[in-house]
Design a protein around this motif. Structure first.
Motif, PDB file in Angstrom:
ATOM      1  N   ASP A 192       4.230  -1.519   3.743  1.00 20.25           N
ATOM      2  CA  ASP A 192       3.813  -0.407   2.884  1.00 20.25           C
ATOM      3  C   ASP A 192       4.958   0.034   1.966  1.00 20.25           C
ATOM      4  O   ASP A 192       6.119  -0.332   2.157  1.00 20.25           O
ATOM      5  CB  ASP A 192       3.369   0.782   3.747  1.00 20.25           C
ATOM      6  N   VAL A 203       2.178   4.861   0.849  1.00 19.50           N
ATOM      7  CA  VAL A 203       2.095   5.949   1.832  1.00 19.50           C
ATOM      8  C   VAL A 203       2.820   7.122   1.190  1.00 19.50           C
ATOM      9  O   VAL A 203       4.038   7.070   0.992  1.00 19.50           O
ATOM     10  CB  VAL A 203       2.741   5.543   3.167  1.00 19.50           C
ATOM     11  N   VAL A 204       2.070   8.150   0.807  1.00 22.82           N
ATOM     12  CA  VAL A 204       2.593   9.191  -0.075  1.00 22.82           C
ATOM     13  C   VAL A 204       3.008  10.447   0.696  1.00 22.82           C
ATOM     14  O   VAL A 204       2.266  10.939   1.554  1.00 22.82           O
ATOM     15  CB  VAL A 204       1.531   9.568  -1.137  1.00 22.82           C
ATOM     16  N   ARG A 214      -1.796   8.140  -4.768  1.00 22.20           N
ATOM     17  CA  ARG A 214      -2.399   8.603  -3.514  1.00 22.20           C
ATOM     18  C   ARG A 214      -2.214   7.546  -2.430  1.00 22.20           C
ATOM     19  O   ARG A 214      -2.171   6.349  -2.730  1.00 22.20           O
ATOM     20  CB  ARG A 214      -3.884   8.871  -3.710  1.00 22.20           C
ATOM     21  N   THR A 215      -2.143   7.992  -1.210  1.00 22.36           N
ATOM     22  CA  THR A 215      -2.025   7.058  -0.092  1.00 22.36           C
ATOM     23  C   THR A 215      -3.178   6.057  -0.161  1.00 22.36           C
ATOM     24  O   THR A 215      -4.338   6.439  -0.344  1.00 22.36           O
ATOM     25  CB  THR A 215      -2.038   7.813   1.244  1.00 22.36           C
ATOM     26  N   ARG A 247       0.849  -1.194   0.000  1.00 20.12           N
ATOM     27  CA  ARG A 247       0.000   0.000   0.000  1.00 20.12           C
ATOM     28  C   ARG A 247       0.889   1.252   0.000  1.00 20.12           C
ATOM     29  O   ARG A 247       1.863   1.334   0.754  1.00 20.12           O
ATOM     30  CB  ARG A 247      -0.840  -0.033   1.283  1.00 20.12           C
ATOM     31  N   VAL A 282       1.440   3.652   9.004  1.00 21.34           N
ATOM     32  CA  VAL A 282       2.422   2.983   8.144  1.00 21.34           C
ATOM     33  C   VAL A 282       2.833   1.648   8.765  1.00 21.34           C
ATOM     34  O   VAL A 282       2.929   1.541   9.990  1.00 21.34           O
ATOM     35  CB  VAL A 282       3.660   3.889   7.920  1.00 21.34           C
TER      36      VAL A 282
END
Ligand code: FES
Length: 566
Positions: A429, A406-407, A498-499, A404, A425
């Motif tokens: 990730d 995390v931005v 995007r996150t 996933r 987080v």
């Protein structure tokens, strides 16, 4: 063509008067007519009180001058910009092209028949080679040489792989403030460039393979007497180059760049080197094919056991035989008839290489550090024009990974939130940094080595998959995808992440993909606006409007053979 003092006369509309005036002024320095009739060898003085890496430059210049005079030339040192990594705001990369312009124009403007280009700290030799390529003036590169290693509590330390490793331990609470302060005084114990296989060492080794530096001169420690002898020989070589060539365009051919890329892969070298080599080649109208570079990476094993990919340091590489011994091991992958600044083909350097029994730094091809080379070129919907992964410094289990995102939308955003205990987080990730590319930051900072969030570092997490359009120091390590092109700040897909999005890395398949459907990406693209305003004036304006992307070496569009693509 006019040579020596008669070359490139100042324009007064009367050439004889121009020469008369020039000689009148230079005689104020006490030169005789005999001295002024000799081939003139320009020597770049890149010393500065802000540049400890170049602290030995005054001594090197003295030795180069001795060599020039022994060979019958007239040495003339002149200053150019000096760039040190830690004293360049916003980044040294922002200033590399300025140094290239400065060096190019000084080589053009002054009556120089050949040059000794003394450089070393990361961006300096690339800038000098870009300049030499554009002027096509005979030149030999003299690296300042690597530092000696440091020591702390029985441990060998090297800038700056151990700077990052120990800073990571400090962040994780494994080292207290007093000890990290003590380490700070021991990481860089002498003049010279970082003594791991960082960008400076990588570029020095590649320059030797390219044929633009004397055999063995990449690895001699900065503080050793042999470094001064190499400087003297560089001075002699420059006089011979002034008389007989070859010129940079005859040395830096496509085959020579393939040799340099082979060395880059075999040393597990810095990711930055690909950008710099692309910029140098671009000055000669030689496009760098990323797929061909990746193929070299699949075929050429990593043979050098140096930090950050291995165990040793540059001085150990030197005493193991240095680049000539490595080239001999790499011979089946090399084109050995390429010309060099010695006047002899590359083959001569291999033939003269020292054989060091029992050395453990240069591995034989049969027993490499890793079978595939150090650097892999990735493509995918996140990097249509490519991205780079240093496989040799990555965690093998993360080379195939989905997680996933995390931005962080900028360096400032990353700095503000990365260590927030409330940051959502996990170790699985994927950390994503946007707007840190050539235009975005600006200057493509070495921020791709995104620190592990403090709460995860304290829990023992050492590596995570990290993505950005930034660069990273050649001394850094981790599973880090860099140079994502085109960059976020000019509308590249990285800026659309995007996150919460899913991202997949498949290093074997050379893919980096954002697992978001095309319709959603199109709608995000339609809503995208540039986060980077253009500067109003000065060099920042020039840089913003003319810097190219990583796949074109981040050179200025007006300095390359062909125009800009971005
Ligand atoms: Fe100059 Fe590392 S800081 S080479």
């Amino acid at each position: 063509m006019a040579l020596g003092m008669k070359k490139g006369l100042t324009s007064y509309g009367d050439a004889e008067f121009s020469l008369f005036l020039r000689k009148a002024f230079i005689k104020a320095m006490g030169f005789s007519d005999d001295a002024l009739a000799r081939p003139i060898i320009g020597i770049t003085d890149t010393a500065s009180d802000f540049n400890p890496c170049h602290g030995n430059v005054p001594a090197l210049i003295t030795a180069v001058k001795r060599g020039v005079m022994l060979e019958g030339g007239l040495p003339m040192a002149f200053p150019t910009i000096s760039i040190h990594e830690s004293f360049a705001h916003p980044t040294s990369m922002f200033l590399r092209n300025l140094m290239a312009l400065d060096t190019e124009e000084m080589l053009r403007a002054q009556p120089i028949d050949a040059a000794v280009l003394i450089g070393g700290c990361d961006k300096t030799i690339p800038a000098q080679l870009m300049a030499a390529a554009s002027v096509d003036l005979p030149a030999v590169v003299l690296p300042v040489g690597p530092m000696l290693v440091g020591h702390h509590r029985g441990e060998v330390l090297g800038a700056c792989t151990d700077c990052r490793r120990l800073w990571g331990r400090f962040r994780a609470g494994e080292m207290d403030a007093a000890e990290i302060e003590a380490v700070n005084s021991r990481l860089a114990p002498t003049f010279g460039t970082c003594m791991v296989m960082g960008t400076a060492s990588t570029i020095a080794c590649m320059t030797e393979a390219l044929g633009m530096a004397l055999p063995g001169s990449a690895t001699i420690p900065a503080t050793h007497a042999d470094r001064l002898r190499a400087a003297e020989e560089a001075g002699r070589a420059a006089v011979r180059l002034a008389q007989n060539g070859p010129r940079p365009s005859e040395v830096m051919t496509e085959a020579a760049f393939r040799n340099a890329f082979t060395v880059l892969q075999a040393i597990g070298g810095s990711t930055n080197a690909l950008i710099h080599a692309t910029a140098i080649a671009g000055r000669l109208g030689l496009p760098v094919d990323l797929e061909a570079f990746d193929r070299i990476g699949r075929e050429v094993p990593v043979l050098i056991d140096l930090k950050p990919s291995g165990q040793h340091y540059m001085e150990h590489f030197h005493w193991a035989g240095g680049v000539p011994a490595l080239l001999r091991e790499l011979a089946p992958f090399l084109e050995l008839e390429t010309q060099t600044v010695t006047g002899a083909p590359l083959r001569a350097a291999l033939d003269a290489a020292e054989i060091v029994p029992g050395q453990a730094v240069i591995r034989p091809r049969a027993n490499p550090i890793s079978v595939g080379g150090g650097l892999a070129v990735l493509r995918g919907n996140l990097a249509p024009r490519g991205a780079l992964l240093k496989r040799s410094a990555a965690t093998p289990s993360l080379l195939s990974h989905e997680g996933r995102a995390v931005v962080f939308t900028s360096l400032a955003d990353m700095e503000a939130r990365l260590d927030d205990p409330a940051l959502d987080v996990t170790p699985d990730d994927v950390l994503v940094l946007q707007n840190a590319g050539p235009v975005g930051a600006p200057g493509m900072p070495e921020a791709g080595y995104i620190p592990i969030p403090r709460k995860l570092a304290r829990a023992g997490v050492k590596d995570m998959l990290r993505l950005s359009d930034a660069r990273m120091s050649g001394t850094a390590f981790g599973t880090i995808v860099l140079h994502i092109t085109p960059e976020a700040a000019i509308g590249g897909p990285l800026g659309l992440v995007r996150t919460g999005d899913r991202i997949r890395l498949d290093a074997e398949a050379r893919r980096i993909d954002l697992l978001v459907d095309d319709a959603e990406l199109r709608s995000r693209q339609a809503a995208w606006t540039s986060p980077t305003p253009a500067p109003a004036r000065g060099y920042a304006w020039l840089y913003h409007h003319h810097v190219l992307q990583a796949d074109e070496g981040c050179d200025f569009d007006f300095c390359r053979e062909e125009g800009k693509k971005r």
